[in-house]
Design a protein around this motif. Structure first.
Motif, short mmCIF file in Angstrom:
data_model
loop_
_atom_site.label_atom_id
_atom_site.label_comp_id
_atom_site.label_asym_id
_atom_site.label_seq_id
_atom_site.Cartn_x
_atom_site.Cartn_y
_atom_site.Cartn_z
N ARG A 35 -13.81 4.50 -6.85
CA ARG A 35 -12.94 4.56 -5.68
C ARG A 35 -12.25 3.21 -5.53
O ARG A 35 -12.91 2.16 -5.56
CB ARG A 35 -13.74 4.88 -4.41
CG ARG A 35 -12.82 5.18 -3.22
CD ARG A 35 -13.58 5.60 -1.96
NE ARG A 35 -12.62 5.82 -0.88
CZ ARG A 35 -12.94 5.95 0.40
NH1 ARG A 35 -14.21 5.89 0.78
NH2 ARG A 35 -12.01 6.13 1.32
N GLU A 36 -10.95 3.23 -5.41
CA GLU A 36 -10.18 1.99 -5.28
C GLU A 36 -8.90 2.28 -4.51
O GLU A 36 -8.17 3.20 -4.84
CB GLU A 36 -9.84 1.42 -6.67
CG GLU A 36 -9.00 0.14 -6.58
CD GLU A 36 -8.75 -0.53 -7.94
OE1 GLU A 36 -9.13 0.06 -8.98
OE2 GLU A 36 -8.15 -1.61 -7.95
N VAL A 37 -8.67 1.49 -3.50
CA VAL A 37 -7.44 1.58 -2.71
C VAL A 37 -6.79 0.20 -2.71
O VAL A 37 -7.48 -0.82 -2.64
CB VAL A 37 -7.73 2.04 -1.27
CG1 VAL A 37 -6.43 2.22 -0.48
CG2 VAL A 37 -8.53 3.33 -1.25
N GLU A 38 -5.47 0.19 -2.82
CA GLU A 38 -4.74 -1.09 -2.83
C GLU A 38 -3.79 -1.15 -1.65
O GLU A 38 -2.88 -0.33 -1.53
CB GLU A 38 -3.97 -1.19 -4.16
CG GLU A 38 -3.10 -2.43 -4.29
CD GLU A 38 -2.27 -2.40 -5.57
OE1 GLU A 38 -2.72 -1.82 -6.58
OE2 GLU A 38 -1.13 -2.92 -5.53
N LEU A 39 -4.01 -2.08 -0.76
CA LEU A 39 -3.11 -2.31 0.38
C LEU A 39 -2.32 -3.57 0.12
O LEU A 39 -2.90 -4.64 -0.11
CB LEU A 39 -3.90 -2.49 1.68
CG LEU A 39 -4.57 -1.26 2.27
CD1 LEU A 39 -6.00 -1.15 1.79
CD2 LEU A 39 -4.52 -1.31 3.79
N ARG A 40 -1.01 -3.47 0.19
CA ARG A 40 -0.15 -4.66 0.03
C ARG A 40 0.42 -5.00 1.39
O ARG A 40 0.90 -4.13 2.13
CB ARG A 40 0.96 -4.36 -0.99
CG ARG A 40 0.39 -4.00 -2.35
CD ARG A 40 -0.30 -5.17 -3.01
NE ARG A 40 0.68 -6.06 -3.58
CZ ARG A 40 1.01 -6.09 -4.88
NH1 ARG A 40 0.40 -5.30 -5.74
NH2 ARG A 40 1.92 -6.92 -5.33
N LEU A 41 0.41 -6.30 1.70
CA LEU A 41 0.70 -6.75 3.06
C LEU A 41 1.62 -7.96 3.07
O LEU A 41 1.65 -8.74 2.11
CB LEU A 41 -0.63 -7.15 3.74
CG LEU A 41 -1.77 -6.14 3.59
CD1 LEU A 41 -3.09 -6.85 3.32
CD2 LEU A 41 -1.89 -5.27 4.83
N THR A 42 2.34 -8.12 4.16
CA THR A 42 3.07 -9.36 4.40
C THR A 42 2.72 -9.87 5.79
O THR A 42 2.45 -9.09 6.72
CB THR A 42 4.61 -9.16 4.30
OG1 THR A 42 4.98 -8.09 5.15
CG2 THR A 42 5.04 -8.86 2.89
N ARG A 43 2.71 -11.18 5.90
CA ARG A 43 2.26 -11.79 7.15
C ARG A 43 3.27 -11.54 8.27
O ARG A 43 4.47 -11.74 8.10
CB ARG A 43 2.04 -13.30 6.97
CG ARG A 43 1.35 -13.92 8.17
CD ARG A 43 0.58 -15.16 7.80
NE ARG A 43 1.46 -16.17 7.19
CZ ARG A 43 1.01 -17.16 6.44
NH1 ARG A 43 -0.27 -17.29 6.18
NH2 ARG A 43 1.85 -18.04 5.95
#
Lengths: 184, 184
Positions: B174-182
């Protein structure tokens, strides 16, 4: 769920009668006359408990494959009818221990202190189950549970004495020893 | 307390804006527009959260002393002003991984998959902090947090691609990738 939870619940009644509590180093634990070991617990604070300690059965941290196979071949499970004696030994180690890298800890644990080799000398007489609790933010890092027959009491005392004289044990800053007998 | 707790709280508002959520393998996570990383949290279920994931900063499990020293010499901390990009990657590994002995896991982790060596190639650009959550009985085993500048996005993508092609990643179920900006 990935790991199995355990709660050790101390109070007036329980599966095991508390014969003796010894504070080996650091702060002790409040008095209680009985203790229960509850696997699959949900970490709820039990009503009327004198105290409770939570942990998990989790993956091995130091055992190498040959050691694991050797232990698996000779160890026996908990709950043997003849095992009417038990011990619970909660332990905490110093921050210096935890700041070391994996190979440094392993070196002290086995190359210098022979933790696995010494323990295996007392198998299958002294059955053992290790629970981890450091990541749970508890007051201890490990809760180790032992079960054995009355005639193995002397051997168990010797095992504890040998482990406590090792380099590994210099990093133990809290240790309590509860000795128990099974309630009929 | 021996370890530092963290909560990643997803919801309508937060420190970081969620740009993209990608379910790499297994079950995903509910949608949310913002995420906060709260160290020193008390694991209370936050009101109005879409979801939250808890973990702990704990001791290293695989790093050897020379690797640890090398990483310490080149890595930089979180919260750099230029690090306006982040990623949260929760991961769970198969029971087969956890049933292996320490030396078997280490062998796949580093000798075969070069996890530490590959990660160190992207230092100090990609700062990283690993949180453990397996012993907490969570849905994941690890929560890894990354921070980097916008110009390191390509390097970060490459790092993920290299790690995911390793033998170690065959054990990730199981792997989830969340990409974020401040958020300013």
């Amino acid at each position: 769920m990935a790991v199995t939870r355990v709660s050790f619940v101390a109070g007036a009644v329980g599966q095991w009668r508390v014969e003796h509590v010894r504070t080996v180093v650091g702060q002790g634990l409040p008095a209680a006359s009985a203790l229960s070991r509850i696997e699959g617990s949900v970490f709820q604070n039990p009503i009327d408990a004198a105290w409770s300690l939570d942990g998990v059965r989790s993956n091995e941290r130091y055992q190498e494959v040959m050691e694991k196979r050797k232990l698996a071949a000779i160890q026996e499970d908990l709950d043997r009818p003849a095992s009417t004696c038990a011990a619970l030994i909660p332990i905490r180690k110093l921050p210096e221990w935890w700041q070391m890298s994996q190979d440094e800890r392993r070196s002290i644990f086995e190359q210098k202190s022979n933790h696995i080799a010494v323990g295996s000398e007392y198998l299958p007489a002294v059955a053992r189950r290790l629970y981890h609790c450091r990541d749970l933010g508890c007051d201890f890092d490990f809760l180790t549970w032992f079960e054995f027959a009355p005639e193995s009491r002397g051997a168990f005392d010797e095992l504890l004495e040998r482990l406590r004289s090792t380099e590994e044990w210099r990093y133990v800053d809290r240790e309590v020893e509860l000795r128990l007998t099974r309630n009929a």
